[in-house]
Enzyme design. Structure first.
Site, PDB file in Angstrom:
ATOM      1  CD1 TRP A 269      -6.768  32.527 -22.510  1.00 22.90           C
ATOM      2  CD2 TRP A 269      -7.422  32.586 -24.652  1.00 22.90           C
ATOM      3  NE1 TRP A 269      -7.026  33.837 -22.831  1.00 22.90           N
ATOM      4  CE2 TRP A 269      -7.426  33.902 -24.140  1.00 22.90           C
ATOM      5  CE3 TRP A 269      -7.804  32.374 -25.972  1.00 22.90           C
ATOM      6  CZ2 TRP A 269      -7.799  34.999 -24.921  1.00 22.90           C
ATOM      7  CZ3 TRP A 269      -8.175  33.466 -26.748  1.00 22.90           C
ATOM      8  CH2 TRP A 269      -8.163  34.759 -26.221  1.00 22.90           C
TER       9      TRP A 269
ATOM     10  CG  ASP B 227      -1.561  28.671 -25.106  1.00 21.59           C
ATOM     11  OD1 ASP B 227      -0.590  29.443 -25.069  1.00 21.59           O
ATOM     12  OD2 ASP B 227      -2.738  29.059 -25.300  1.00 21.59           O
TER      13      ASP B 227
ATOM     14  CE  LYS C  84      -2.133  36.348 -23.947  1.00 22.43           C
ATOM     15  NZ  LYS C  84      -3.065  37.465 -23.753  1.00 22.43           N
TER      16      LYS C  84
END
Length: 368
Positions: free
Chosen positions: A106, A175, A199
């Site tokens: 990511w 993030d 999530k």
């Protein structure tokens, strides 16, 4: 597979708390006696204004967010923020360069996207295999960078920072899509934090962005107006129609976290759940293998190979087939790394984790 609710270990979209689902079900057809569903509600109505303002207030309380920080509820997911962050922050300094600490898929994708909008300095040597976080003394940070970016928890590889990087005054961007609300941290150490909801804090569709107000006003000319933080702040996240239902669900999750004891309670549960799995892995005499350095192991996403470091495909397939039959789903590892991945977000209960650990032990006893 069980006919009713299963134990969902999905890495995202992930399990939602039963209380949240029940509340949403109760209010689906007629929210708060308005005669309409939140799905049908105008984003400029007084009712939705209360929903979004309550969600913001509860998030501020949970994370102890200082008053000089703004909160936005946007569309586009974490991937949208891969672009929005450099489009808004790359111009903070004339060099238009940003430091990216790449520790997994990511953060790697975030860095690649940022290269479109400025120069990217890779703080760590490039690699195709992610197994941990190198010591900070080895990092190549640029003191003239506009910002330093990292991903707090890499869901694919199962790597999590257990510390906040020291940037020596350079604005820090993070993030936190997969571990926000799982433990306390000092928001004031960050210039900007973002998290996709699907999530740990809600359902797919909404992204929360938390940033210090002095980060506004630097958007590049080519920045799409829906990603311009200053514009969105001026419109209270309502420049265009926001993901209203996703924001509503996020608000229910924030209320649930408060009712269940706040972040400290979930931090304790997270430690209990992840420790139970890692302890079994470590005492399995190599039957279960986690490739991640102990200090960098994620509490949210645990990557496991079965039968050895490279995994035995037949064993892993059998494990996934049997857990599916027992009503434990979404345990397959990401296609890029294989094996098994156990995701333990806040909504996954301690007793559900223990049920999986019990089966892991049984599977080892039979097949080792």
């Amino acid at each position: 597979m069980a006919c009713g609710r299963v134990i969902n270990f999905s890495p995202g979209p992930a399990k939602l708390p039963e209380k949240v689902l029940e509340q949403a079900q109760k209010e689906l057809m007629n929210y708060d006696n308005t005669g309409v569903s939140v799905m049908e509600m105008s984003h400029r109505s007084a009712e939705f204004s209360k929903i979004i303002s309550t969600a913001e207030a509860n998030l501020r309380e949970l994370l102890n967010i200082p008053g000089n920080y703004k909160i936005l509820f946007l569309q586009g997911g974490g991937t949208g923020q891969f672009a929005a962050v450099p489009l808004n922050l790359m111009n903070l300094k004339p060099g238009r360069c940003a430091d990216y600490i790449v520790t997994g898929s990511w953060s790697s994708k975030g860095a690649k996207e940022a290269e479109k909008y400025g120069k990217v300095n890779y703080v760590l040597p490039k690699t195709n295999k992610y197994t941990g976080i190198p010591d900070q003394s080895t990092w190549n940070l640029n003191p003239e960078a506009s910002y330093v970016y990292y991903c707090a928890n890499e869901t694919i590889h199962g790597i999590e920072f257990d510390f906040i990087p020291e940037t020596n005054g350079v604005p820090l961007v993070c993030d936190m899509s997969s571990n926000i609300l799982s433990r306390q941290f000092d928001v004031s150490k960050f210039a900007l934090i973002y998290a996709g909801a699907q999530k740990n804090i809600g359902c797919a569709g909404a992204t929360v962005v938390i940033f210090r107000e002095d980060m506004m006003g630097f958007a590049q000319p080519e920045c799409p107006i829906i990603f311009d933080y200053k514009v969105q702040v001026g419109m209270n996240s309502l420049y265009n129609t926001p993901p209203t239902y996703s924001i509503y669900i996020m608000g229910l999750v924030f209320s649930w976290v408060k009712e269940e004891g706040g972040i400290d309670a979930f931090s304790e549960k997270s430690d209990i759940k992840s420790r139970a799995v890692y302890d079994l892995i470590d005492r399995s005499n190599g039957f279960y293998h986690c490739p991640i350095d102990v200090k960098s192991r994620s509490r949210m996403n645990i990557a496991v190979r079965i039968g050895g470091p490279d995994g035995v495909i037949e064993l892993e397939k059998k494990f996934l087939d049997e857990t599916q039959k027992l009503g434990m789903i979404s345990l397959k590892g990401h296609r890029s790394v294989g094996g098994v991945r156990i995701s333990l977000y806040n909504a996954v209960k301690v007793e559900e984790t223990f049920k999986l650990v019990e089966f892991l032990q049984e599977f080892q006893d039979i097949h080792q």
